[in-house]
Enzyme design. Structure first.
Site, PDB file in Angstrom:
ATOM      1  N   VAL A   1      -1.782   2.266  -4.686  1.00 54.89           N
ATOM      2  CA  VAL A   1      -1.098   1.805  -5.897  1.00 54.89           C
ATOM      3  C   VAL A   1      -1.770   0.542  -6.436  1.00 54.89           C
ATOM      4  O   VAL A   1      -1.331  -0.008  -7.442  1.00 54.89           O
ATOM      5  CB  VAL A   1       0.417   1.600  -5.640  1.00 54.89           C
TER       6      VAL A   1
ATOM      7  N   HIS B   1       0.227   8.208  -6.132  1.00 59.51           N
ATOM      8  CA  HIS B   1       1.472   7.555  -5.709  1.00 59.51           C
ATOM      9  C   HIS B   1       1.913   6.432  -6.642  1.00 59.51           C
ATOM     10  O   HIS B   1       2.699   5.580  -6.248  1.00 59.51           O
ATOM     11  CB  HIS B   1       1.323   7.035  -4.267  1.00 59.51           C
TER      12      HIS B   1
HETATM   13  P1  OAD Z   1      -2.673   4.781   6.394  1.00 58.45           P
HETATM   14  O1  OAD Z   1      -2.336   3.367   6.738  1.00 58.45           O
HETATM   15  O2  OAD Z   1      -1.787   5.848   6.881  1.00 58.45           O
HETATM   16  O3  OAD Z   1      -4.149   5.103   6.908  1.00 58.45           O
HETATM   17  C1  OAD Z   1      -5.202   4.207   6.679  1.00 58.45           C
HETATM   18  C2  OAD Z   1      -6.480   4.824   7.195  1.00 58.45           C
HETATM   19  O4  OAD Z   1      -7.546   3.932   6.868  1.00 58.45           O
HETATM   20  C3  OAD Z   1      -6.503   5.032   8.732  1.00 58.45           C
HETATM   21  O5  OAD Z   1      -7.030   6.318   9.019  1.00 58.45           O
HETATM   22  C4  OAD Z   1      -7.438   3.928   9.206  1.00 58.45           C
HETATM   23  O6  OAD Z   1      -8.196   4.299  10.373  1.00 58.45           O
HETATM   24  C5  OAD Z   1      -8.363   3.769   8.013  1.00 58.45           C
HETATM   25  N1  OAD Z   1      -8.989   2.433   7.904  1.00 58.45           N
HETATM   26  C6  OAD Z   1      -8.563   1.236   8.344  1.00 58.45           C
HETATM   27  N2  OAD Z   1      -9.429   0.273   8.009  1.00 58.45           N
HETATM   28  C7  OAD Z   1     -10.435   0.867   7.334  1.00 58.45           C
HETATM   29  C8  OAD Z   1     -11.641   0.413   6.715  1.00 58.45           C
HETATM   30  N3  OAD Z   1     -11.991  -0.883   6.698  1.00 58.45           N
HETATM   31  N4  OAD Z   1     -12.436   1.322   6.109  1.00 58.45           N
HETATM   32  C9  OAD Z   1     -12.101   2.648   6.098  1.00 58.45           C
HETATM   33  N5  OAD Z   1     -10.985   3.127   6.667  1.00 58.45           N
HETATM   34  C10 OAD Z   1     -10.164   2.259   7.277  1.00 58.45           C
HETATM   35  O7  OAD Z   1      -2.832   4.819   4.790  1.00 58.45           O
HETATM   36  P2  OAD Z   1      -2.830   6.093   3.824  1.00 58.45           P
HETATM   37  O8  OAD Z   1      -3.439   7.280   4.476  1.00 58.45           O
HETATM   38  O9  OAD Z   1      -3.387   5.635   2.531  1.00 58.45           O
HETATM   39  O10 OAD Z   1       2.560   6.197   0.398  1.00 58.45           O
HETATM   40  O11 OAD Z   1      -1.281   6.329   3.661  1.00 58.45           O
HETATM   41  C11 OAD Z   1      -0.837   7.366   2.811  1.00 58.45           C
HETATM   42  C12 OAD Z   1       0.476   6.973   2.172  1.00 58.45           C
HETATM   43  O12 OAD Z   1       1.395   6.559   3.171  1.00 58.45           O
HETATM   44  C13 OAD Z   1       0.395   5.773   1.249  1.00 58.45           C
HETATM   45  O13 OAD Z   1      -0.076   6.083  -0.040  1.00 58.45           O
HETATM   46  C14 OAD Z   1       1.809   5.293   1.225  1.00 58.45           C
HETATM   47  C15 OAD Z   1       2.167   5.443   2.690  1.00 58.45           C
HETATM   48  O14 OAD Z   1       3.480   5.683   2.978  1.00 58.45           O
HETATM   49  C16 OAD Z   1       3.698   5.794  -0.193  1.00 58.45           C
HETATM   50  O15 OAD Z   1       4.189   4.694   0.005  1.00 58.45           O
HETATM   51  C17 OAD Z   1       4.312   6.837  -1.068  1.00 58.45           C
END
Ligand code: OAD
Length: 237
Positions: free
Chosen positions: A90, A106
């Site tokens: 977001v 989202h």
């Molecule tokens: P997550 O916090 O679930 O996942 C983050 C991912 O980024 C993990 O797989 C980490 O290993 C990876 N990560 C961490 N640091 C990193 C870096 N420096 N470079 C690359 N990758 C890295 O976040 P999302 O998958 O985005 O929705 O979560 C999906 C949704 O869950 C969000 O949009 C939000 C949340 O609930 C809503 O609030 C509707």
């Protein structure tokens, strides 16, 4: 000349190196807040003030964050490719890095709209959405129609109106790139399945990925470094 299409799906990990917390890593947002309280439509009905505070804080954090080299590299792909970014984030760091075609699955932190208790779960009218930049909203801040303003965020329990556009972008991709998402939240997590049979899928993430598919190559690194590897792969083709 027909340019190749790259569809990029991003999650919180692409913004981690800009200092924005992810959700599910250790010390991620969901370790410190209850998803039910701050990211579900039920939470809004129970305690809207708490939710407004949460998103006011997120907006303030975003005001001082800057796009990192991964956002910039994704924007740079547009020099040679026809790029669509589908983001679960977001924040506005893809826009600020220069990406021009972005689907915010989202919602967007810098936008608000009037709440509509009868229709919020299923959708809203695009005309009612407006920009507030990084300012705060509080209970009693009303839209022109007299309704309470709410963050323009897709909460758990609500429809994901942009999913059709995202599916279309994935179906048309010649190359798919996924950066920094745990692939835990649907429908976004299932989007890669719409890629054509011969479309290679690259995933940049320092951790294991929960998907197995012969089209997938996992670049196990942080977003900024992983984008360098990805660009080298593109240049070697
Ligand atoms: P997550 O916090 O679930 O996942 C983050 C991912 O980024 C993990 O797989 C980490 O290993 C990876 N990560 C961490 N640091 C990193 C870096 N420096 N470079 C690359 N990758 C890295 O976040 P999302 O998958 O985005 O929705 O979560 C999906 C949704 O869950 C969000 O949009 C939000 C949340 O609930 C809503 O609030 C509707």
């Amino acid at each position: 000349m027909n340019r190749k299409r790259i569809t990029v799906l991003t999650g919180a990990g692409v913004s981690a190196e800009s200092g924005i917390s992810t959700f599910r890593d250790s010390n991620g947002l969901w370790e410190n807040y209850s998803v039910e309280d701050v990211a579900s439509i039920g939470g809004w009905y129970r305690n809207p003030a708490l939710m407004l505070d949460f998103y006011n804080m997120r907006r303030k954090e975003l005001a001082s964050a800057k796009p990192n080299a991964a956002h910039v590299a994704i924007a740079g792909l547009e020099k040679e490719y026809d790029v669509t970014v589908v983001t679960q984030n977001v924040d506005n760091l893809h826009e600020r890095a220069g990406s021009t075609r972005i689907i915010h699955l989202h919602g967007e932190l810098t936008k608000v709209r009037p709440e509509d208790r009868y229709n919020d779960r299923d959708g809203f009218s695009e005309e009612s959405v407006f920009d507030i930049g990084y300012s705060e909203i509080h209970l009693g801040d009303l839209a022109p129609d007299g309704a309470q303003l709410r963050p323009h965020i897709v909460w758990f329990g609500e429809a994901v109106p942009k999913i059709e556009a995202a599916i279309d972008a994935v179906e048309r991709a010649d190359i798919m790139l996924i950066v920094g998402t745990s692939l835990q939240v649907y429908p976004a997590a299932g989007l890669y399945r719409y890629a054509k049979n011969n479309t290679p899928i690259y995933i940049i993430d320092p951790k294991d990925v929960p998907v197995a598919d012969s089209r997938i190559t996992h670049i196990r690194n942080v977003a900024t470094k992983g984008m360098e590897t990805f660009k080298n792969i593109l240049n070697s083709k």
